[in-house]
Enzyme design. Sequence first.
Site, PDB file in Angstrom:
ATOM      1  N   ALA A 234       6.324   4.814  -0.385  1.00  0.00           N
ATOM      2  CA  ALA A 234       5.373   4.478  -1.451  1.00  0.00           C
ATOM      3  C   ALA A 234       3.980   4.243  -0.871  1.00  0.00           C
ATOM      4  CB  ALA A 234       5.856   3.258  -2.225  1.00  0.00           C
ATOM      5  N   HIS A 235       3.918   3.615   0.304  1.00  0.00           N
ATOM      6  CA  HIS A 235       2.621   3.430   0.973  1.00  0.00           C
ATOM      7  C   HIS A 235       1.992   4.782   1.272  1.00  0.00           C
ATOM      8  CE1 HIS A 235       3.572  -0.826   1.667  1.00  0.00           C
ATOM      9  NE2 HIS A 235       2.318  -0.986   2.038  1.00  0.00           N
ATOM     10  N   ARG A 236       2.808   5.665   1.828  1.00  0.00           N
ATOM     11  CA  ARG A 236       2.303   6.970   2.218  1.00  0.00           C
ATOM     12  C   ARG A 236       1.766   7.728   0.987  1.00  0.00           C
ATOM     13  NH1 ARG A 236       5.706  11.602   5.349  1.00  0.00           N
ATOM     14  NH2 ARG A 236       6.421   9.827   6.525  1.00  0.00           N
TER      15      ARG A 236
END
Lengths: 201, 296
Positions: free
Chosen positions: A37-39
Amino acid sequence: MTDYRFRTPISEEEIRKLRVNDVLYISGTMFTARDQAHRRALEYFKQGKSLPLNLEGLAAFHCGPIVKKTKDMWTIIAAGPTTSTRMEIFEDEFIKNFKVRVIIGKGGMGRRTTEAMASYGAVYGAFTGGAAILAAKAVRNVKSVEWLDLGMPEAMWILEVEEFGPLTIAIDSHGNNLFMNVQRKAEENKKRIYQKLGLSQ
Amino acid sequence: MEIENVVENVAFKLLKLAVIHLPEDVKQALEKAYTEETSETGKTQLKAILDNIECAEKYQTPICQDTGTIIFYVKAGAEAKHLEKIEGALIKATRRATVEVPLRPNAVNPFTQKNSGDNTGRLIPWINWEIEPTDEIELTVLPKGGGAENTCVMGMLVPGEGIRGVKKFVVDAVMNAGAKPCPPNILGVGIGGGSDIAMKIAKKALLRPLNNENPNPEIAKLEKEILEAVNMTGIGPMGLGGKTTVLSISIDYAYRHPASYPAAVAFNCWAARRATARISADGTVEYLTHRVDEVI
């Protein structure tokens, strides 16, 4: 050690009050975000695409929960924190771009995140690793789930929480990092430990 | 009932028991740590851990959301019938537990990053086989959490340093792991054999109950010595400082090649989940790690 209770969205001014070892409870909206999700969020930012929700003033939870679906209702069964260091490569950009105020996880984070927290006004709240039911109990409901194609653990779960905590402030917005302090002390103890075991450095 | 149905049912129950009820010896060690911990933050963490264990049993939900990679240890009696059906039954039990307990789907294809969704995939669940001269089947499940798995290490040490090299290797492993493996941890240490063997016996050593002393008094002494040493680091519960970093160390060994000195450290988190049952030839089942009233 002071106890604080904040409701989202949290302002920079409020965040700057917190110091390491303080205890924080959060009410309002938070979302889960792990590696994937960060990526994806950072990729969206680069491409100028908007995210499923405005993250400013919210808390990001390093967590891959167990969620059960009955009819159209999602229920969080267990939701403890995951190891935060894996997100170290993303977190400074994440804090800078999205103005997230609280990062919740376990195991602490490194220098890059600590510096970003000082620059942009954010803190790291340590939640007891494995205490998944205590965390789940503080979740009032699942507001929505985004990016479920990433799989249950990696999806972005948007949660309504009440008194989520206790979070031990382990990185504050003034450059202090409790985990690094403990690690530094451990390094200092190493000589004594080696001596006890009859080892040379 | 057919043997595969018995095995499937028992394996399902073991998975459910393991992720909800910690074995008594682990609970006792955590309670002792809570009483003895002097750091205020460390005590807060241990309190949360104990409260969480109680909640898991009360609400019948998994202690931790990371219900691990599913690993089975099977002691197959050479005289037991239809051993060829056990693997299929264990896979079925894993799929069923994923839906019904529920477990978190934790099996991901390393090339496509796709999660299979049911905790199974190529070689997963992993099954360790042993053959015994009986007509019984003993099943153990070890749901192995990812956080503690990420800090496991294997090293090819210098034979000339002998056991001193092992002591240093374990201390350094705990220092490098820091807060990451959810301390207080349980360590399995494997010495000798070969690179794969050292880790295999280290991981298997995690199955030894914490209150069982090593039958070899010399090794028992070494376990105690290293335990005291790693608890001097001050890393503490969740790495937030304190005197409880490791609850227990369990060492096993194999003979080594003259030129090699392999050593491995397997970390388990405080949620050291395991469950074992024995199935007799007539189909009766005895649960060895949990009380009967915990078995649903």
